[in-house]
Design an enzyme around this catalytic site. Structure first.
Site, mmCIF file in Angstrom:
data_model
loop_
_atom_site.group_PDB
_atom_site.id
_atom_site.type_symbol
_atom_site.label_atom_id
_atom_site.label_comp_id
_atom_site.label_asym_id
_atom_site.label_seq_id
_atom_site.Cartn_x
_atom_site.Cartn_y
_atom_site.Cartn_z
ATOM 1 N N GLY A 88 -5.431 22.893 1.810
ATOM 2 C CA GLY A 88 -6.518 23.580 1.101
ATOM 3 C C GLY A 88 -6.780 24.917 1.764
ATOM 4 O O GLY A 88 -7.920 25.360 1.886
ATOM 5 N N ASP A 102 -2.009 24.672 -1.133
ATOM 6 C CA ASP A 102 -3.166 24.801 -2.034
ATOM 7 C C ASP A 102 -2.652 24.704 -3.462
ATOM 8 O O ASP A 102 -1.448 24.588 -3.692
ATOM 9 C CB ASP A 102 -3.934 26.119 -1.789
ATOM 10 C CG ASP A 102 -5.430 25.980 -2.091
ATOM 11 O OD1 ASP A 102 -5.773 25.699 -3.262
ATOM 12 O OD2 ASP A 102 -6.245 26.148 -1.174
ATOM 13 N N MET A 154 -3.039 18.069 -2.703
ATOM 14 C CA MET A 154 -3.196 17.338 -1.432
ATOM 15 C C MET A 154 -3.383 15.831 -1.606
ATOM 16 O O MET A 154 -3.239 15.081 -0.654
ATOM 17 C CB MET A 154 -4.357 17.920 -0.632
ATOM 18 C CG MET A 154 -5.709 17.751 -1.260
ATOM 19 S SD MET A 154 -6.925 18.686 -0.323
ATOM 20 C CE MET A 154 -8.354 18.545 -1.397
ATOM 21 N N LYS A 190 -9.986 23.088 6.844
ATOM 22 C CA LYS A 190 -11.189 23.905 7.069
ATOM 23 C C LYS A 190 -11.944 24.055 5.758
ATOM 24 O O LYS A 190 -11.442 24.612 4.802
ATOM 25 C CB LYS A 190 -10.798 25.277 7.618
ATOM 26 C CG LYS A 190 -11.978 26.210 7.753
ATOM 27 C CD LYS A 190 -11.577 27.550 8.323
ATOM 28 C CE LYS A 190 -12.676 28.570 8.170
ATOM 29 N NZ LYS A 190 -12.927 28.989 6.784
ATOM 30 N N HIS A 233 -15.817 18.577 2.826
ATOM 31 C CA HIS A 233 -17.212 18.507 2.352
ATOM 32 C C HIS A 233 -17.306 18.452 0.827
ATOM 33 O O HIS A 233 -18.332 18.062 0.279
ATOM 34 C CB HIS A 233 -17.990 19.723 2.865
ATOM 35 C CG HIS A 233 -17.527 21.014 2.265
ATOM 36 N ND1 HIS A 233 -16.330 21.591 2.612
ATOM 37 C CD2 HIS A 233 -18.070 21.788 1.301
ATOM 38 C CE1 HIS A 233 -16.173 22.702 1.901
ATOM 39 N NE2 HIS A 233 -17.208 22.834 1.091
#
Ligand SMILES: C[S@@+](CC[C@H](N)C(=O)[O-])C[C@H]1O[C@@H](n2cnc3c(N)ncnc32)[C@H](O)[C@@H]1O
Length: 124
Positions: A35, A58, A79, A92, A96
């Protein structure tokens, strides 16, 4: 605009990472930034540590205009399906966005990527 905003954040963070946290890269020859957006973090790592081959994973539309370098490669992919094999995985500002269950799936793909790298090394 979103990709550029993320890149601006990575410009700041990557400069700190490659100067103040050098030790975490010790012993690595490959790293995949999962990502990794348009690759600002990966490019900073690849430039600071030329012996590390960096891959950026990505979605295809995010990296459509991105160009790699001698030790930087853009891999268009998903992913949740597969992660390129590497010594280390960087995530990174990715987890979330996802539920615990989805994060668990991402971690499993990461573990498979690291395991396949170890298998390649054993076979050499
Ligand atoms: C919040 S951004 C973080 C970008 C970068 N890591 C950074 O810190 O600048 C989340 C990234 O995850 C990527 N992403 C979302 N779903 C993905 C998937 N299924 N496979 C690969 N990348 C994905 C997005 O395209 C985006 O670049």
């Amino acid at each position: 605009m979103f990709n550029e905003a993320m890149a601006a954040d990575s410009t700041v963070i990557s400069s700190v990472l490659v100067t103040k946290c050098k030790d975490i890269f010790h012993g690595l020859t490959t790293l995949v930034d999962v990502g990794g957006g348009i690759g600002v973090m990966g490019r900073a790592i690849a430039e600071a540590f030329p012996h590390i081959n960096c891959s950026i994973l990505d979605l295809p539309h995010v990296m459509a205009a991105c160009e790699g370098s001698e030790n930087l490669e853009f891999v268009a992919g998903e992913m949740f399906q597969a992660i390129p094999s590497a010594d280390a995985v960087l995530l990174k500002w990715v987890l979330h966005d996802w539920s615990n269950e989805d994060c668990s799936k991402i971690f499993n793909r990461c573990r498979e990527g690291i395991a396949s790298k170890e298998k390649l090394r054993e076979e050499r």
